[in-house]
Design a protein around this motif. Structure first.
Motif, PDB file in Angstrom:
ATOM      1  N   SER A 399       0.830  -1.206   0.000  1.00 49.68           N
ATOM      2  CA  SER A 399       0.000   0.000   0.000  1.00 49.68           C
ATOM      3  C   SER A 399       0.864   1.254   0.000  1.00 49.68           C
ATOM      4  CB  SER A 399      -0.950   0.005   1.205  1.00 49.68           C
ATOM      5  OG  SER A 399      -0.213  -0.073   2.412  1.00 49.68           O
ATOM      6  N   ASN A 400       0.235   2.373  -0.373  1.00 52.40           N
ATOM      7  CA  ASN A 400       0.904   3.668  -0.424  1.00 52.40           C
ATOM      8  C   ASN A 400      -0.023   4.706   0.201  1.00 52.40           C
ATOM      9  OD1 ASN A 400       2.677   5.708  -1.022  1.00 52.40           O
ATOM     10  ND2 ASN A 400       2.372   5.651  -3.228  1.00 52.40           N
ATOM     11  N   PHE A 401       0.473   5.489   1.140  1.00 58.25           N
ATOM     12  CA  PHE A 401      -0.349   6.423   1.904  1.00 58.25           C
ATOM     13  C   PHE A 401      -0.136   7.858   1.420  1.00 58.25           C
ATOM     14  CE2 PHE A 401      -0.861   2.758   4.235  1.00 58.25           C
ATOM     15  CZ  PHE A 401      -1.462   2.901   5.468  1.00 58.25           C
ATOM     16  N   LYS A 402      -1.224   8.615   1.305  1.00 59.63           N
ATOM     17  CA  LYS A 402      -1.174  10.030   0.973  1.00 59.63           C
ATOM     18  C   LYS A 402      -2.152  10.787   1.867  1.00 59.63           C
ATOM     19  CE  LYS A 402       1.649   9.651  -2.594  1.00 59.63           C
ATOM     20  NZ  LYS A 402       2.983  10.291  -2.617  1.00 59.63           N
ATOM     21  N   GLU A 403      -1.810  12.044   2.193  1.00 61.42           N
ATOM     22  CA  GLU A 403      -2.679  12.891   3.010  1.00 61.42           C
ATOM     23  C   GLU A 403      -3.201  14.056   2.170  1.00 61.42           C
ATOM     24  OE1 GLU A 403      -2.591  15.905   6.864  1.00 61.42           O
ATOM     25  OE2 GLU A 403      -0.766  14.854   6.232  1.00 61.42           O
ATOM     26  N   ALA A 404      -4.499  14.292   2.211  1.00 62.24           N
ATOM     27  CA  ALA A 404      -5.102  15.406   1.473  1.00 62.24           C
ATOM     28  C   ALA A 404      -4.740  16.721   2.157  1.00 62.24           C
ATOM     29  CB  ALA A 404      -6.617  15.240   1.402  1.00 62.24           C
ATOM     30  N   THR A 405      -4.187  17.650   1.389  1.00 58.96           N
ATOM     31  CA  THR A 405      -3.810  18.953   1.942  1.00 58.96           C
ATOM     32  C   THR A 405      -4.953  19.961   1.835  1.00 58.96           C
ATOM     33  OG1 THR A 405      -2.878  19.624  -0.190  1.00 58.96           O
ATOM     34  CG2 THR A 405      -1.389  18.569   1.394  1.00 58.96           C
ATOM     35  N   ARG A 406      -6.008  19.602   1.133  1.00 59.00           N
ATOM     36  CA  ARG A 406      -7.200  20.437   1.020  1.00 59.00           C
ATOM     37  C   ARG A 406      -8.368  19.541   0.648  1.00 59.00           C
ATOM     38  NH1 ARG A 406      -7.761  21.036  -4.601  1.00 59.00           N
ATOM     39  NH2 ARG A 406      -5.805  20.925  -5.798  1.00 59.00           N
ATOM     40  N   ASP A 407      -9.566  20.064   0.718  1.00 60.75           N
ATOM     41  CA  ASP A 407     -10.726  19.285   0.287  1.00 60.75           C
ATOM     42  C   ASP A 407     -10.594  18.978  -1.200  1.00 60.75           C
ATOM     43  OD1 ASP A 407     -11.560  19.660   2.837  1.00 60.75           O
ATOM     44  OD2 ASP A 407     -13.354  20.831   2.359  1.00 60.75           O
ATOM     45  N   ILE A 408     -10.878  17.739  -1.568  1.00 62.65           N
ATOM     46  CA  ILE A 408     -10.715  17.325  -2.961  1.00 62.65           C
ATOM     47  C   ILE A 408     -11.890  16.440  -3.348  1.00 62.65           C
ATOM     48  CG2 ILE A 408      -9.350  15.273  -2.405  1.00 62.65           C
ATOM     49  CD1 ILE A 408      -8.486  17.547  -5.313  1.00 62.65           C
ATOM     50  N   ILE A 409     -12.371  16.600  -4.571  1.00 58.95           N
ATOM     51  CA  ILE A 409     -13.455  15.754  -5.081  1.00 58.95           C
ATOM     52  C   ILE A 409     -12.820  14.538  -5.756  1.00 58.95           C
ATOM     53  CG2 ILE A 409     -15.394  15.584  -6.676  1.00 58.95           C
ATOM     54  CD1 ILE A 409     -15.856  18.553  -6.299  1.00 58.95           C
ATOM     55  N   ALA A 410     -13.080  13.368  -5.217  1.00 56.93           N
ATOM     56  CA  ALA A 410     -12.465  12.140  -5.707  1.00 56.93           C
ATOM     57  C   ALA A 410     -13.486  11.283  -6.456  1.00 56.93           C
ATOM     58  CB  ALA A 410     -11.881  11.346  -4.545  1.00 56.93           C
ATOM     59  N   PRO A 411     -13.123  10.798  -7.661  1.00 51.81           N
ATOM     60  CA  PRO A 411     -14.025   9.898  -8.376  1.00 51.81           C
ATOM     61  C   PRO A 411     -13.925   8.475  -7.838  1.00 51.81           C
ATOM     62  CG  PRO A 411     -12.039  10.253  -9.651  1.00 51.81           C
ATOM     63  CD  PRO A 411     -11.911  11.108  -8.421  1.00 51.81           C
ATOM     64  N   TYR A 412     -15.020   7.773  -7.848  1.00 53.36           N
ATOM     65  CA  TYR A 412     -14.996   6.352  -7.504  1.00 53.36           C
ATOM     66  C   TYR A 412     -16.116   5.654  -8.262  1.00 53.36           C
ATOM     67  CZ  TYR A 412     -19.013   6.951  -4.301  1.00 53.36           C
ATOM     68  OH  TYR A 412     -20.242   7.207  -3.767  1.00 53.36           O
ATOM     69  N   SER A 413     -16.082   4.343  -8.261  1.00 49.38           N
ATOM     70  CA  SER A 413     -17.044   3.556  -9.041  1.00 49.38           C
ATOM     71  C   SER A 413     -17.722   2.514  -8.165  1.00 49.38           C
ATOM     72  CB  SER A 413     -16.342   2.858 -10.216  1.00 49.38           C
ATOM     73  OG  SER A 413     -15.726   3.795 -11.065  1.00 49.38           O
ATOM     74  N   LYS A 429     -12.007  15.190   2.663  1.00 45.35           N
ATOM     75  CA  LYS A 429     -11.706  16.426   3.385  1.00 45.35           C
ATOM     76  C   LYS A 429     -10.217  16.546   3.718  1.00 45.35           C
ATOM     77  CE  LYS A 429     -16.222  17.367   5.424  1.00 45.35           C
ATOM     78  NZ  LYS A 429     -16.958  17.744   6.671  1.00 45.35           N
ATOM     79  N   GLN A 430      -9.800  17.775   3.893  1.00 42.13           N
ATOM     80  CA  GLN A 430      -8.419  18.075   4.244  1.00 42.13           C
ATOM     81  C   GLN A 430      -7.996  17.291   5.482  1.00 42.13           C
ATOM     82  OE1 GLN A 430      -7.752  22.211   5.005  1.00 42.13           O
ATOM     83  NE2 GLN A 430      -5.611  21.962   5.579  1.00 42.13           N
ATOM     84  N   GLY A 431      -6.789  16.733   5.419  1.00 42.82           N
ATOM     85  CA  GLY A 431      -6.261  15.964   6.540  1.00 42.82           C
ATOM     86  C   GLY A 431      -6.571  14.485   6.479  1.00 42.82           C
ATOM     87  N   SER A 432      -7.444  14.070   5.544  1.00 42.40           N
ATOM     88  CA  SER A 432      -7.787  12.654   5.419  1.00 42.40           C
ATOM     89  C   SER A 432      -6.627  11.879   4.783  1.00 42.40           C
ATOM     90  CB  SER A 432      -9.047  12.478   4.570  1.00 42.40           C
ATOM     91  OG  SER A 432     -10.157  13.099   5.170  1.00 42.40           O
ATOM     92  N   ILE A 433      -6.506  10.621   5.171  1.00 48.46           N
ATOM     93  CA  ILE A 433      -5.486   9.730   4.606  1.00 48.46           C
ATOM     94  C   ILE A 433      -6.124   8.886   3.518  1.00 48.46           C
ATOM     95  CG2 ILE A 433      -3.865   7.860   5.065  1.00 48.46           C
ATOM     96  CD1 ILE A 433      -3.048  10.457   6.360  1.00 48.46           C
TER      97      ILE A 433
END
Length: 553
Positions: A399-413, A429-433
């Motif tokens: 796995s690879n971890f990233k943290e959102a630095t701002r609110d972001i709209i993410a696509p999913y299916s 939301k900002q701060g989410s992993i």
């Protein structure tokens, strides 16, 4: 009300110091509980429209998710399905799963979507590496390094130096070092023991093989095949590196002073191995730096004369960019990763001998006699495809971890019982992993097809494969995420590809690899399960113990 406040003040004034402390502690813990509970409820409401697995604490990290017992809500490790990575997404029919937890400071999401993986990895302004997590801080035991560096100037400083180490001269040296190390392995382990060509413990043999490679290609040092344990306080470099490799999880998690003071001879030796490993590294580094610094600006040490070993390349790179970054143990980590990858290659080739014949034909078409060299690398696409397919089916990094630095709209299916896909969006939301679940993304049937569980290296040979299978929004990019993606893609990718291709082409040109069963009654399916599924999660996915037989063609 005023009277009540007055009485309360009088009562508090009558408390002893201990009683006051206890009441203050109770009040603080009560406040923390209310705060966490309110935060947890808010998280549950935010993810109510997507599949979620509520937990007490975030337990998806490698190691804990297989080492802890399954306790519903508290630690629901069965919901993480580490042995069947795609199963958790199949159950909820979504490639995005939320993991709201009560105690964790951050909201977390799992994704098995290569499309979202590309978005997260490419957008450095929206996602950063959460270097405060234990998986990254533990790596600093060998010094601050590229893997644990913050995004921005710190990462750029490390990357500028390290990137130049993986030059063509160094990669050719890696190819030749693997070929020499493979010859040593075949002589010492396969043909020199007077047996039937069987290697009883593939993992231990591959550890020795990759240590030979990293010793030669990484440090310009020739290690012996058999590394004997000594009782000296000044542990030889080969032994120190071998012991650090064997105890890597302890080295990352347990401070050296604890291992030194625990009454255990084994732990004491591990602590000594770390100390001697550091000492040898710095000695070699300083000697190489003094050698190259003496006449760095002369024609003798110009850029076209970069040393072939990675240590020399590192020092040359530091001098050329005028950086004084600290030497880290990155070379040792490369050995650990490629060891597991090579084991996976051997496992799949042994189980699917028809692909050994395909590779053999490719090698002989390139070199009718003799062995292929580094210059033939581009003419051996199937050899590399075998390596990539084995890594796709058994991704060692997980796995690879990233943290959102701002609110972001993410696509999913999501999809229905007939496999009809629907596309949606969710605000992260900002701060989410965001956890890019690489092992599951590599098995996603909507990007890899209905035959995703089959070992088929040719799927990596089609240049337009991503478009052919409808990898929507990829821009023609491959859905393969085995070496991570974007600007922070694994810088050892080329190293691993060269090392594995050299190994595969060298073995298959002269030998056939056969799996060794536990007994005559063991079926192929039972053998496959034992060889592939007996893995353990540590820093990476570590294969279990199994044996293979080398039969000369």
């Amino acid at each position: 009300m005023a009277e009540l406040g007055k009485r309360l003040t009088i009562k508090l004034g009558e408390l002893s110091g201990t009683e006051a402390f206890i009441w203050a502690l109770v009040a603080f813990l009560g406040y923390r509980w209310v705060h966490m509970s309110a935060r947890y409820v808010a998280r549950l409401r935010h993810v109510r429209d997507i599949p979620s697995t509520p937990t007490l604490f975030f337990g998806f990290e490698k190691g804990p998710r297989t080492g802890l017992p399954h306790i519903p809500w508290v630690c629901p490790v069965n919901a993480y399905t580490p042995r069947q990575p795609w199963l958790k997404y199949e159950r909820v029919r979504s490639d995005l799963i939320a993991l709201p937890s009560l105690l964790s400071a951050h909201m977390a999401y799992l994704t098995a979507s290569p499309r979202l993986a590309h978005i997260v990895s490419q957008n450095l302004d929206a996602f950063r590496k959460p270097t405060y997590l234990g998986r990254y801080t533990a790596m600093n035991v060998f010094g601050k390094n590229l893997l644990s560096a913050e995004d921005g100037d710190e990462h750029r400083r490390h990357a500028t130096v390290i990137k130049r180490c993986f030059n063509e001269c160094s990669m050719e040296n890696v190819w030749d070092a693997m070929r020499r190390s493979l010859a040593t392995m075949l002589t010492e382990e396969v043909e020199g023991l007077g047996n039937d060509g069987s290697v009883e413990d593939v993992r231990e043999t591959m550890i020795r093989l990759t240590l030979l490679v990293i010793g030669s290609a990484g440090f310009g040092v020739d290690f012996p095949w058999t590394i004997n344990e000594t009782t000296d306080e000044d542990m030889p470099f080969a032994e120190a590196l071998h012991m650090v490799e064997k105890s890597v999880m302890l080295q990352l998690l347990v401070p050296s002073w604890i291992m030194q003071n625990i009454p255990s001879a084994k732990l004491n030796r591990y602590a000594l191995a770390r100390k001697c490993f550091h000492a040898h590294l710095y000695t070699m580094y300083n000697a190489k730096r003094a050698e190259l610094s003496a006449d760095f600006h002369t024609e003798k040490n110009s850029r076209r004369d970069i040393p072939g070993d990675l240590m020399g390349s590192l020092v040359h790179s530091q001098l050329s960019v005028e950086e004084e970054t600290r030497l880290e143990g990155g070379d040792r980590r490369l050995a650990g990763l490629t060891e597991s990858e090579i084991i996976g290659n051997m496992c799949y080739l042994a189980l699917y001998p028809e692909w050994q014949e395909e590779v053999h034909r490719e090698v002989k078409a390139v070199c009718k006699s003799g062995m292929p060299g580094y210059g033939d690398l581009q003419r051996l696409p199937l050899c590399l495809a075998v390596c990539l397919e084995a890594l796709r089916l058994r991704d060692v990094v997980v796995s690879n971890f990233k943290e959102a630095t701002r609110d972001i709209i993410a696509p999913y299916s999501t999809w229905d019982e007939h496999g009809i896909i629907s596309h949606h969006e969710h605000v992260i939301k900002q701060g989410s992993i965001v956890v890019i679940d690489q092992t599951a993304a590599q098995l996603n049937p909507f990007t890899w097809g209905s035959d995703r569980l089959n070992f088929n290296p040719r799927r990596h040979l089609a240049a337009s494969y991503s478009r052919a299978i409808g990898f929507e929004g990829s821009g023609g990019r491959s859905p393969f995420v085995g070496f991570a993606l974007g600007p922070r893609q694994c810088m050892g990718k080329r190293f691993a590809e060269v090392e594995m291709t050299s190994f595969i082409s060298g073995v298959c040109s002269e030998y056939i690899i056969e799996p060794v069963g536990l007994n005559a009654d063991e079926s192929w399916e039972e053998m496959r399960t034992r060889m592939l599924d007996d893995t353990k999660e540590h820093l990476t996915l570590q294969p279990g113990r199994f044996a293979v037989r080398f039969v000369r063609r």
